[in-house]
Design a protein around this motif. Sequence first.
Motif, short mmCIF file in Angstrom:
data_model
loop_
_atom_site.label_atom_id
_atom_site.label_comp_id
_atom_site.label_asym_id
_atom_site.label_seq_id
_atom_site.Cartn_x
_atom_site.Cartn_y
_atom_site.Cartn_z
N GLN A 125 58.11 64.45 66.89
CA GLN A 125 58.41 65.58 66.03
C GLN A 125 57.47 65.52 64.81
OE1 GLN A 125 61.32 63.61 67.48
NE2 GLN A 125 60.52 64.97 69.05
N GLY A 126 57.63 66.46 63.89
CA GLY A 126 56.68 66.61 62.80
C GLY A 126 56.33 65.31 62.09
N SER A 127 55.04 65.00 62.00
CA SER A 127 54.59 63.74 61.38
C SER A 127 53.53 63.99 60.31
CB SER A 127 54.05 62.78 62.44
OG SER A 127 52.98 63.38 63.16
N TYR A 128 53.59 65.17 59.67
CA TYR A 128 52.71 65.48 58.54
C TYR A 128 53.51 65.35 57.24
CZ TYR A 128 48.95 67.47 61.41
OH TYR A 128 47.92 67.65 62.29
N TYR A 129 52.79 65.00 56.16
CA TYR A 129 53.45 64.77 54.88
C TYR A 129 52.69 65.46 53.74
CZ TYR A 129 56.22 61.36 57.39
OH TYR A 129 57.08 60.78 58.28
N THR A 184 56.80 67.42 56.67
CA THR A 184 56.93 68.79 57.16
C THR A 184 58.16 68.92 58.05
OG1 THR A 184 55.41 68.28 58.97
CG2 THR A 184 54.47 69.36 57.02
N ASN A 185 58.52 67.84 58.74
CA ASN A 185 59.69 67.89 59.61
C ASN A 185 60.97 68.10 58.82
OD1 ASN A 185 60.01 67.61 62.57
ND2 ASN A 185 61.53 66.07 62.02
N ASP A 186 61.12 67.33 57.73
CA ASP A 186 62.32 67.48 56.88
C ASP A 186 62.33 68.85 56.20
OD1 ASP A 186 63.17 64.97 57.57
OD2 ASP A 186 62.43 64.00 55.75
N ALA A 187 61.17 69.28 55.72
CA ALA A 187 61.08 70.58 55.05
C ALA A 187 61.41 71.71 56.02
CB ALA A 187 59.69 70.78 54.46
N TYR A 188 60.96 71.56 57.26
CA TYR A 188 61.23 72.56 58.31
C TYR A 188 62.73 72.64 58.58
CZ TYR A 188 61.01 74.74 62.97
OH TYR A 188 61.18 75.57 64.06
N ASN A 219 67.17 75.61 58.64
CA ASN A 219 68.53 75.19 58.99
C ASN A 219 68.62 74.71 60.44
OD1 ASN A 219 71.25 74.73 58.42
ND2 ASN A 219 71.86 76.74 59.18
N THR A 220 67.69 73.83 60.79
CA THR A 220 67.68 73.25 62.14
C THR A 220 68.01 71.76 62.05
OG1 THR A 220 65.30 72.78 61.99
CG2 THR A 220 65.95 74.89 62.96
N GLN A 221 68.16 71.13 63.20
CA GLN A 221 68.41 69.69 63.25
C GLN A 221 67.40 69.05 64.20
OE1 GLN A 221 72.50 69.06 64.35
NE2 GLN A 221 73.23 69.31 62.25
N GLY A 222 66.72 68.02 63.71
CA GLY A 222 65.76 67.32 64.55
C GLY A 222 64.33 67.75 64.33
N GLY A 223 64.14 68.82 63.55
CA GLY A 223 62.78 69.26 63.25
C GLY A 223 62.12 70.01 64.38
N TYR A 224 60.81 70.02 64.34
CA TYR A 224 60.05 70.79 65.34
C TYR A 224 59.30 69.86 66.29
CZ TYR A 224 56.01 69.92 62.24
OH TYR A 224 55.03 69.33 61.47
N PRO A 225 59.09 70.29 67.53
CA PRO A 225 58.42 69.45 68.52
C PRO A 225 56.90 69.51 68.35
CG PRO A 225 59.05 71.52 69.52
CD PRO A 225 59.57 71.56 68.11
N GLN A 226 56.34 68.47 67.74
CA GLN A 226 54.90 68.47 67.48
C GLN A 226 54.10 68.13 68.73
OE1 GLN A 226 53.72 66.76 63.71
NE2 GLN A 226 51.87 65.91 64.60
N PHE A 227 54.64 67.22 69.56
CA PHE A 227 53.93 66.80 70.78
C PHE A 227 54.87 66.92 71.99
CE2 PHE A 227 52.21 64.01 67.35
CZ PHE A 227 50.96 64.63 67.25
#
Length: 320
Positions: A105-109, A202-206, A211-219
Amino acid sequence: MKKILMLILSIILGVNVTGCNINISSKNVKIISASGLPAVTMCKLAKEEDKIEKGYKTTYTFGSDEETEKVLYNEEYDIALVPTDMAAKVYNKNSNYEICASIGQGSYYLVTTDSSITGFNNTLVNKDVAILEKNSMIDTTVKSILKENNVNESLVNYRYVNSAPELVTALASGTVRTGVVPETYLTTLLYKHSGLKILTSTNDAYDKTFNTQGGYPQFSVIVKKDFVKNNKKFVDKFLSKIKESIDFVNTNPLQAGAYGEEFKISVKPQVLSKAIKRCNLKFKEVDEFKKNYEEFFAILYDYNNEVVGGKVPDDSIYYK
């Protein structure tokens, strides 16, 4: 005469015949990974796994993102580990690859030396922000977060760079004070510039913004539909091996990094060991993460439809 008959039988059946024993030739499975963290998740398999299922032989390739996308457009590989925007583009191009799982999941900061900046909010207005590639998945994700947070993101001064090393150089030199940086390059950057502050991922901000749980699927792991039809048992075993491999990377980053060096993956073992907690490598089957995929594709499409290949992928992109 017996030898001749055996030779003819071998040619007709495509098998090796020795006496009364028949050894069926292994089916070759071609697997490719794009660069960066997807390649890290696959290096243990490439190093240690000769076979995943009896009757199959796996071959592993590590390519650049550009090379990987090209060969997938041409349907040259059975399985691939790729950025999720690439998965959508490939599906919309040939409809022959489906998503099986998220592997990270999102790994940008968001990092900065500017004390006036507090996050993905209005404090970024009129500030220079270094980020990878205009109209990329991360560029669109950041802009979508800002837009949803009622920020006029057009007033942010984006400083685009073409590669992560270039991004590190710009921030380490102080050419720009704020940036959105991926791991494992963030850890390298912090060695060079310890004064940088990590504000948020970016995952936490997303998650917070949408209002999601687990963030976004980056890979993601994608598999050719034609291959799945006759090899579902192998695919399911491969997915379980990838999960084991990700667990191994998270608990043995030094060894995983050493494996990666053998395959010329540009992640140093010591850096991976420091970065692993922020890499956000987690295996999630598409069934349990489908809602996150659907939301992510819709969000990307709403801001810039070209990021997902011109349209939101339909339901048949998801492995069943």
